[in-house]
Design an enzyme around this catalytic site. Structure first.
Site, PDB file in Angstrom:
ATOM      1  N   PHE A   1     -31.480  17.459 -23.406  1.00 45.60           N
ATOM      2  CA  PHE A   1     -32.568  17.841 -22.755  1.00 45.60           C
ATOM      3  C   PHE A   1     -33.746  18.774 -23.172  1.00 45.60           C
ATOM      4  CE2 PHE A   1     -30.142  21.257 -21.155  1.00 45.60           C
ATOM      5  CZ  PHE A   1     -30.893  22.757 -21.195  1.00 45.60           C
TER       6      PHE A   1
ATOM      7  N   LYS B   1     -30.078   7.232 -26.353  1.00 44.88           N
ATOM      8  CA  LYS B   1     -29.769   7.677 -25.021  1.00 44.88           C
ATOM      9  C   LYS B   1     -30.238   8.878 -24.823  1.00 44.88           C
ATOM     10  CE  LYS B   1     -27.405   9.473 -22.652  1.00 44.88           C
ATOM     11  NZ  LYS B   1     -27.493  10.387 -21.695  1.00 44.88           N
TER      12      LYS B   1
ATOM     13  N   GLU C   1     -30.365  12.655 -19.332  1.00 43.30           N
ATOM     14  CA  GLU C   1     -30.898  11.728 -17.911  1.00 43.30           C
ATOM     15  C   GLU C   1     -31.714  12.910 -17.028  1.00 43.30           C
ATOM     16  OE1 GLU C   1     -26.420  13.113 -17.627  1.00 43.30           O
ATOM     17  OE2 GLU C   1     -27.834  12.539 -19.078  1.00 43.30           O
TER      18      GLU C   1
ATOM     19  N   SER D   1     -24.332  20.502 -26.787  1.00 39.55           N
ATOM     20  CA  SER D   1     -23.380  21.642 -26.801  1.00 39.55           C
ATOM     21  C   SER D   1     -22.290  21.319 -27.751  1.00 39.55           C
ATOM     22  CB  SER D   1     -22.705  22.018 -25.509  1.00 39.55           C
ATOM     23  OG  SER D   1     -21.975  20.835 -25.093  1.00 39.55           O
TER      24      SER D   1
ATOM     25  N   CYS E   1     -31.682  25.551 -29.219  1.00 42.66           N
ATOM     26  CA  CYS E   1     -30.354  25.815 -30.174  1.00 42.66           C
ATOM     27  C   CYS E   1     -30.779  26.661 -31.112  1.00 42.66           C
ATOM     28  CB  CYS E   1     -29.868  24.587 -30.657  1.00 42.66           C
ATOM     29  SG  CYS E   1     -30.882  23.698 -32.051  1.00 42.66           S
TER      30      CYS E   1
ATOM     31  N   GLU F   1     -22.732  30.874 -25.563  1.00 43.96           N
ATOM     32  CA  GLU F   1     -24.060  30.205 -25.746  1.00 43.96           C
ATOM     33  C   GLU F   1     -24.420  30.379 -24.312  1.00 43.96           C
ATOM     34  OE1 GLU F   1     -26.693  27.121 -27.865  1.00 43.96           O
ATOM     35  OE2 GLU F   1     -24.478  26.215 -26.968  1.00 43.96           O
TER      36      GLU F   1
END
Length: 500
Positions: free
Chosen positions: A153, A177, A180, A230, A285, A385
């Protein structure tokens, strides 16, 4: 009523494809804290349909001359350059990052598009003449077929663009993909490819959740998977994808450190800590989440960072603000919980983002920049994280102690050192066990001509993203050995072939 919200469907075979699964998820405007759309979640039939369309389209695209494929790439690049502000508004409306940050991510993604525009050069093979008497050998790179991209995201435009330009330019068909949480950018990109002249089926957007991920990982007609997310999910994708015979590159999480030596320019270091710690609300990240201060610089550096934090504005990314909201309420609450954990573990909360007064709707998913000093290295605030605007300070007594601390972690994504000592910087870049390193550069994301990826639990698979390694990932190498018969042909010989 959320049932009356518009539904984002799929993009299959060159057009929007209404979903028949009956499953949807809410898509929020994080600055408003309200759902503005719903996104379709694919079922198995839709996954199969998307893969079938991509599989049908790929052979003709892969067989097209490089010159004609390049024409489409160049057209896509020009359209993207013209309409970046439009895409930035879409990113901000669903992710929450400020418009300037959204424009920045699109520009970094466009670097990969431009790199892919040179695919004719990147795909050049090798040739050796007369390796044996009358024998020549050459190599070529050919597409894999259908490849899947599963993106996160936090960069709904840039991260997919790390992969799809190279994959498409190399002759593959791509199924994307997206997350969402912010799927609209991918649909916009699909329409742009259509306008650029990409044949139907070569670029597909399959919206969905875990069912869509598993469907791509298990489908026998998907040859490769690129993933960013992740670490636990990256490990899952890698293990399940490879178990199903796929080529996989899975980029995971991070806990990036910034080591500040006593001779560093503290104003430069303070600016860098702000930019790298709180840009995109820390949902990067490559964000700096741990500042490792080699004493005696900690107090002075913290004071400079605090001054800068007090001048930051948090609010709606479409306004003149420095930092936007977090992507969802659940994520905002999770990040905020780490501040409480820090207090319980004895750390000092110097600036508390829970107290922020935003320039935006009260219902937005707000959490201000947070600075925490004296964080114990046993605390979850240090070891996990957080993926939010929380900067932890750890004090060390020497360069060696700082390096040992960084190397002891499970992650190895990015790190930076701030110093005016060239010898220390050179030693750091050789010593440190991390994949991407900045010298007085807080976010060392390499340009597209180099490859992106970390070490240890920050990456699974052997091939990094974009650059030369990206080309290798999306192609398979073929070697051809040739001999053209001439009058000196020696006849039948059943012995093992030998070079002579």
């Amino acid at each position: 009523m959320t049932d009356s919200l518009p539904v984002i469907s799929h993009w299959i075979n060159g057009a929007e494809h209404p979903s028949t699964s009956g499953r949807t998820a809410e898509v929020f405007d994080p600055a408003l804290g309200t759902a503005t759309k719903r996104v379709a979640l694919a079922n198995r039939a839709e996954i199969d349909e998307a893969v079938a369309a991509a599989k049908a389209a790929q052979p003709a695209w892969g067989d097209l001359s490089l010159a004609r494929r390049q024409t489409v790439l160049f057209k896509f690049r020009e359209l993207l350059n013209e309409r970046k502000p439009e895409l930035a508004e879409i990113v901000t409306s669903e992710h929450g990052k400020v418009l300037s940050d959204a424009l920045g991510e699109i520009s970094r993604g466009q670097e990969v598009v431009e790199y892919a525009c040179g695919m004719a050069d990147h795909l050049k093979g090798e040739f050796s003449e007369q390796v044996s008497t009358g024998v020549d050998v050459h190599s070529s790179r050919q597409p894999l077929g259908v490849v899947g991209i599963i993106s996160p995201f936090n960069f709904p435009a840039m991260v997919p663009a790390w992969f799809f330009p190279i994959a498409i330019a190399a002759g593959n068909a791509v199924i994307l993909k997206p997350s969402e949480k912010d799927p609209s950018a991918s649909m916009w990109i699909a329409a742009l490819w259509k306008e650029a002249g990409l044949p139907d089926g070569v670029f597909t957007v399959l919206n969905g959740d875990k069912e869509a991920v598993d469907g791509l990982l298990e489908h026998p007609d998907v040859a490769a998977i690129s993933f960013v997310g992740s670490t636990p999910i990256a490990r899952y994708v890698y293990e399940n994808g490879t178990r199903n015979g796929k080529r996989v590159q899975a980029l995971g999480g991070a806990k990036n450190h910034m080591l500040v030596l006593p001779d560093a320019d503290l104003d430069l270091a303070a600016d860098a800590a702000i930019n790298a710690g709180f840009g995109s609300a820390g949902e990067r990240c490559m964000a700096i989440s741990v500042l490792v201060a080699v004493e005696p610089v900690a107090d002075g550096l913290i004071e400079k960072i605090k001054e800068r934090m007090n001048a930051l504005t948090v609010g709606d990314g479409r306004r003149n603000c420095d930092m936007g909201p977090l992507v969802t309420k659940a994520h905002r609450d999770k990040v905020a919980s780490y501040i409480e954990i820090a207090e319980q573990d004895g750390a000092e909360v110097v600036v508390d983002g829970r107290d922020v007064t935003p320039d935006g709707a009260p219902s937005g998913f707000w959490l201000g920049p947070t600075l925490i000093d004296d964080v114990p290295v046993t605390s979850r605030v240090y070891t996990e994280e957080i993926f939010g605007p929380v900067l932890a300070v750890v004090r060390v007594s020497s360069y060696d102690e700082g390096v040992k601390l960084i190397d002891s972690g499970a992650f190895g994504n990015g790190t930076a050192i701030f110093t005016n000592d060239g010898g220390a910087a050179r030693r750091f870049q050789r010593d440190i066990q991390v994949g991407m390193i900045g010298i007085n550069v807080p976010i060392p994301v390499p340009v597209a001509t180099f490859s992106f990826g970390g070490w240890k639990d920050s990456m699974f698979g052997d091939t990094k993203a974009h650059g030369a390694e990206g080309v290798k990932f999306f192609t398979q190498l073929k070697a051809v050995t040739t001999r053209w018969l001439d009058p000196s042909h020696g006849g039948i010989n059943l012995g093992f072939p030998q070079n002579d």
